[in-house]
Enzyme design. Structure first.
Site, mmCIF file in Angstrom:
data_model
loop_
_atom_site.group_PDB
_atom_site.id
_atom_site.type_symbol
_atom_site.label_atom_id
_atom_site.label_comp_id
_atom_site.label_asym_id
_atom_site.label_seq_id
_atom_site.Cartn_x
_atom_site.Cartn_y
_atom_site.Cartn_z
ATOM 1 N N GLN A 26 6.864 -4.096 6.014
ATOM 2 C CA GLN A 26 7.192 -3.076 5.012
ATOM 3 C C GLN A 26 8.648 -2.605 5.059
ATOM 4 O O GLN A 26 9.157 -2.078 4.073
ATOM 5 C CB GLN A 26 6.241 -1.877 5.154
ATOM 6 C CG GLN A 26 4.807 -2.232 4.816
ATOM 7 C CD GLN A 26 3.842 -1.085 5.020
ATOM 8 O OE1 GLN A 26 3.377 -0.864 6.134
ATOM 9 N NE2 GLN A 26 3.533 -0.337 3.987
ATOM 10 N N HIS A 46 5.606 -14.553 -2.590
ATOM 11 C CA HIS A 46 6.436 -15.611 -3.177
ATOM 12 C C HIS A 46 5.631 -16.519 -4.106
ATOM 13 O O HIS A 46 6.110 -16.931 -5.159
ATOM 14 C CB HIS A 46 7.108 -16.446 -2.077
ATOM 15 C CG HIS A 46 8.089 -15.649 -1.263
ATOM 16 N ND1 HIS A 46 8.488 -16.017 0.005
ATOM 17 C CD2 HIS A 46 8.733 -14.491 -1.540
ATOM 18 C CE1 HIS A 46 9.348 -15.115 0.463
ATOM 19 N NE2 HIS A 46 9.504 -14.192 -0.453
ATOM 20 N N ASP A 59 11.344 -9.067 0.826
ATOM 21 C CA ASP A 59 12.377 -9.966 1.366
ATOM 22 C C ASP A 59 13.543 -9.167 1.957
ATOM 23 O O ASP A 59 14.151 -9.583 2.932
ATOM 24 C CB ASP A 59 12.917 -10.890 0.261
ATOM 25 C CG ASP A 59 11.893 -11.946 -0.150
ATOM 26 O OD1 ASP A 59 10.786 -11.969 0.434
ATOM 27 O OD2 ASP A 59 12.200 -12.746 -1.059
ATOM 28 N N ARG A 84 6.529 4.943 16.000
ATOM 29 C CA ARG A 84 5.517 3.896 15.948
ATOM 30 C C ARG A 84 5.981 2.833 14.952
ATOM 31 O O ARG A 84 6.092 3.094 13.763
ATOM 32 C CB ARG A 84 4.164 4.483 15.497
ATOM 33 C CG ARG A 84 3.119 3.423 15.322
ATOM 34 C CD ARG A 84 1.743 3.956 14.919
ATOM 35 N NE ARG A 84 0.887 2.818 14.706
ATOM 36 C CZ ARG A 84 0.233 2.522 13.584
ATOM 37 N NH1 ARG A 84 0.283 3.345 12.556
ATOM 38 N NH2 ARG A 84 -0.480 1.423 13.491
ATOM 39 N N HIS A 130 0.371 -5.630 12.575
ATOM 40 C CA HIS A 130 0.194 -4.790 11.381
ATOM 41 C C HIS A 130 0.171 -5.715 10.153
ATOM 42 O O HIS A 130 1.087 -5.693 9.327
ATOM 43 C CB HIS A 130 1.311 -3.751 11.296
ATOM 44 C CG HIS A 130 1.031 -2.586 10.389
ATOM 45 N ND1 HIS A 130 1.084 -1.279 10.789
ATOM 46 C CD2 HIS A 130 0.685 -2.532 9.068
ATOM 47 C CE1 HIS A 130 0.805 -0.465 9.773
ATOM 48 N NE2 HIS A 130 0.552 -1.206 8.705
ATOM 49 N N ASN A 174 -3.518 -2.649 13.778
ATOM 50 C CA ASN A 174 -3.531 -1.557 12.817
ATOM 51 C C ASN A 174 -4.649 -1.793 11.807
ATOM 52 O O ASN A 174 -4.643 -2.795 11.085
ATOM 53 C CB ASN A 174 -2.207 -1.465 12.054
ATOM 54 C CG ASN A 174 -2.229 -0.329 11.039
ATOM 55 O OD1 ASN A 174 -2.309 0.840 11.410
ATOM 56 N ND2 ASN A 174 -2.218 -0.662 9.755
ATOM 57 N N GLU A 175 -5.622 -0.898 11.793
ATOM 58 C CA GLU A 175 -6.640 -0.842 10.743
ATOM 59 C C GLU A 175 -7.405 -2.131 10.475
ATOM 60 O O GLU A 175 -7.218 -2.781 9.450
ATOM 61 C CB GLU A 175 -6.011 -0.369 9.422
ATOM 62 C CG GLU A 175 -5.372 0.997 9.522
ATOM 63 C CD GLU A 175 -4.807 1.471 8.187
ATOM 64 O OE1 GLU A 175 -4.729 0.663 7.255
ATOM 65 O OE2 GLU A 175 -4.447 2.650 8.094
ATOM 66 N N ASN A 315 -5.819 6.630 11.898
ATOM 67 C CA ASN A 315 -5.093 6.801 10.645
ATOM 68 C C ASN A 315 -6.022 7.494 9.678
ATOM 69 O O ASN A 315 -7.121 7.021 9.403
ATOM 70 C CB ASN A 315 -4.677 5.452 10.042
ATOM 71 C CG ASN A 315 -3.610 4.762 10.858
ATOM 72 O OD1 ASN A 315 -3.137 5.305 11.864
ATOM 73 N ND2 ASN A 315 -3.220 3.570 10.438
ATOM 74 N N TYR A 317 -6.100 9.658 5.893
ATOM 75 C CA TYR A 317 -5.405 10.138 4.707
ATOM 76 C C TYR A 317 -6.292 10.988 3.801
ATOM 77 O O TYR A 317 -5.824 11.926 3.190
ATOM 78 C CB TYR A 317 -4.897 8.949 3.873
ATOM 79 C CG TYR A 317 -3.748 8.184 4.494
ATOM 80 C CD1 TYR A 317 -3.966 7.228 5.487
ATOM 81 C CD2 TYR A 317 -2.446 8.404 4.078
ATOM 82 C CE1 TYR A 317 -2.920 6.521 6.041
ATOM 83 C CE2 TYR A 317 -1.380 7.694 4.629
ATOM 84 C CZ TYR A 317 -1.626 6.759 5.608
ATOM 85 O OH TYR A 317 -0.580 6.067 6.156
ATOM 86 N N GLU A 384 -1.278 7.758 11.903
ATOM 87 C CA GLU A 384 -0.755 7.812 10.528
ATOM 88 C C GLU A 384 -1.468 8.894 9.749
ATOM 89 O O GLU A 384 -2.675 9.090 9.898
ATOM 90 C CB GLU A 384 -1.023 6.514 9.736
ATOM 91 C CG GLU A 384 -0.056 5.399 9.971
ATOM 92 C CD GLU A 384 -0.392 4.164 9.141
ATOM 93 O OE1 GLU A 384 -0.858 4.302 7.988
ATOM 94 O OE2 GLU A 384 -0.189 3.058 9.670
HETATM 95 C C1 PNW Z 1 -2.165 2.508 5.783
HETATM 96 N N1 PNW Z 1 -7.511 4.737 2.996
HETATM 97 O O1 PNW Z 1 -3.234 1.915 5.083
HETATM 98 C C2 PNW Z 1 -1.307 1.390 6.378
HETATM 99 O O2 PNW Z 1 -1.422 1.339 7.772
HETATM 100 C C3 PNW Z 1 0.132 1.404 5.962
HETATM 101 O O3 PNW Z 1 0.714 0.129 6.170
HETATM 102 C C4 PNW Z 1 0.227 1.853 4.520
HETATM 103 O O4 PNW Z 1 1.527 1.725 4.010
HETATM 104 C C5 PNW Z 1 -0.250 3.290 4.459
HETATM 105 O O5 PNW Z 1 -1.570 3.416 4.951
HETATM 106 C C6 PNW Z 1 -0.228 3.893 3.069
HETATM 107 O O6 PNW Z 1 -1.132 3.205 2.244
HETATM 108 C C7 PNW Z 1 -4.262 2.662 4.563
HETATM 109 O O7 PNW Z 1 -8.187 4.252 2.050
HETATM 110 C C8 PNW Z 1 -4.832 2.277 3.378
HETATM 111 O O8 PNW Z 1 -7.800 5.872 3.417
HETATM 112 C C9 PNW Z 1 -5.922 2.944 2.847
HETATM 113 C C10 PNW Z 1 -6.433 4.034 3.518
HETATM 114 C C11 PNW Z 1 -5.860 4.442 4.721
HETATM 115 C C12 PNW Z 1 -4.785 3.755 5.234
#
Ligand code: PNW
Length: 478
Positions: A26, A46, A59, A84, A130, A174-175, A315, A317, A384
């Protein structure tokens, strides 16, 4: 020394650490520089640019391969305790497989980054993987093929050897949810496969065995000398019952077990959650299959994986509402059908620029309680959490609010309920390439104009607010 009562008066506990996060694909750019080979995201962006908003790719993105010193300076001014970031497998091992040669220039890049961080008093937290699987391994099935386990173990071992004298926090993956569900079931992430209810389970079975294997190796061979810690990061969406009915309460619990317990139960308790085993086995039978779509661990594997995380990387959100749905409303077979839960959002929740992300601070609080109760109050590091905007603006009150509200719930979980949370990380230090959303979703505490050849980093209001939270260790308002 702790203050109670008004949340704004509460002090983050001694030893509680603050950080920011990024990931290699990223932010780095330099996708084919200094010997790096192609990964699945280079390949997909690509070959099929139309899968990405604006037909963009990473890129160049933030160009952190060349500008890491600026990144470190930004973090030093911000005052974070740790950074991180992730390492790109194809940068350090272009041939990817067990026994292949290290790419000196790729190895040097991370040595320089790590040294720069330490010289500035910032601790490196390293994510080993990741999402950027080497394309050369994907042509052999990637995470569907169990030969990837030993290739991953070899790669991770090279990282311990190269950087373990200075890196004391390792995150194996990661995830897994996004790797396996979105990569191999719903085709929302590379390698963009749609193997509903089959590929996702096979993928995770390999991910978690690779995780367990490298944990045991670190524990036995590296920890005695290097003295660090190693764990996994999983993402969890919390679920509230749609109504107070018993059925909806069961649906919420089932959702969390299917979308979080699936990954974490094997590590914290041993084996997949009973409800997951029961339902996937039963539905597989109904589909006329001889074996279940959910693979089985051997007893040795269960023991190897159980207890294989020194901390739980989380993580988080957002939150959803859960209710049971008609089985015919889901693709057959699919992980969604196995789970059986329909999700929705409360109309009062504030939406972000990302269609999946709504602000629900109380969900964060209840998730922390759920983890405490189900897994015996483990040490949790929030690896996160963050908010998506779409505009170019430097003033970002919505992100500021999200951060303050989530941190306030975090303090509540620590002080009122004794949850063992030891650190907090904001995604992300700066705007970057947001996977299939390209550059349309902006998560940065720092703004970047991706048309600007210098990729100048400009701090937003949220950066200044986070700076103040870290320096005062309180949520005091200005
Ligand atoms: C994370 N959800 O992904 C990733 O670790 C990062 O690379 C990404 O940029 C960031 O969140 C923002 O999207 C997630 O559905 C995607 O709760 C979806 C969820 C959580 C984390």
């Amino acid at each position: 020394q702790y203050s109670y009562g008004d949340v704004s008066q509460r002090v983050f506990p001694e030893g509680f650490k603050f950080g920011v996060a990024t990931a290699a694909y990223q932010i780095e750019g330099a996708w084919n520089e200094d010997g790096k080979s192609e990964n699945i995201w280079d390949h997909a962006t690509h070959e099929n640019p139309e899968w990405i908003d604006g037909k963009t790719n990473a890129d160049v993105t933030c160009d952190s391969y060349h500008k890491f010193k600026e990144d470190v300076k930004l973090m030093k001014d911000l005052g974070v305790n740790f950074y991180r970031f992730s390492i790109s497998w194809t940068r350090v091992l272009p041939d990817a497989v067990e026994g292949s040669k290290l790419n000196e220039k790729g190895v040097a890049y991370y040595n320089n980054l790590i040294d720069e961080l330490i010289a500035n008093g910032i601790e490196p937290y390293v994510t080993i993987f990741h999402w950027d699987t080497p394309q050369s391994l994907e042509t052999h099935g990637g995470w569907l093929n169990d030969t990837i386990i030993d290739n991953y173990v070899y790669y991770a071992r090279q990282l311990f050897i190269s950087y373990g004298d200075r890196v004391k926090k390792w995150i194996t993956f990661n995830e897994p949810q996004q790797i396996c569900e979105q990569g191999y079931e719903t085709a929302q992430k590379a390698p963009f496969l749609k193997l509903h209810g089959v590929g996702d389970y096979q993928c995770f079975h390999n991910v978690v065995r690779a995780h367990g294997k490298i944990y045991r190796i670190y524990d036995k061979e590296f920890r005695p000398v290097q003295g660090g810690e190693i764990g996994i990061t999983a993402d969890a969406v919390y679920a509230f019952p749609k109504t107070n009915s018993v059925s909806d309460q069961m649906a919420a619990e089932q959702f969390i077990e299917f979308y979080y317990g699936w990954f974490i139960h094997p590590i914290m308790i041993g084996n997949y959650p009973p409800i997951v085993i029961e339902r996937v086995d039963e539905l597989s039978k109904q589909e006329g299959r001889v074996t279940s779509r959910l693979p089985k661990f051997t007893e040795e594997e269960i023991d190897m994986i159980k207890g294989s995380s020194d901390f739980l990387g989380l993580n988080h959100y957002t939150t959803i509402l859960a209710t049971f749905g008609d089985p015919d409303s889901f693709p057959n077979p699919s992980h969604d059908r196995d789970c059986g839960v329909l999700t929705s959002r409360d109309p009062s929740w504030k939406p972000s620029a990302a269609p999946w992300l709504y602000e629900v601070p109380t969900g964060f609080y209840h998730l922390l309680l759920w983890i405490k109760e189900h897994y015996n109050n483990p040490r949790v590091i929030i690896t996160e959490t963050g908010w998506a905007g779409s505009g170019e603006e430097l003033d970002d009150p919505d992100r500021v609010q999200y951060i303050r509200n989530y941190l306030s719930e975090l303090l509540k979980a620590i002080y009122d309920d004794g949850c063992n949370v030891i650190g907090y990380t904001i995604w992300s230090l700066m705007d970057n390439f947001e996977w299939t959303y390209g550059y349309t979703n902006k998560f940065g505490l720092t703004y970047i104009d991706f048309e600007d050849p210098n990729r100048t980093r400009i701090p937003r209001t949220s950066y200044k607010v986070y700076q103040k939270i870290i320096s005062t260790r309180r949520l005091i308002s200005d």
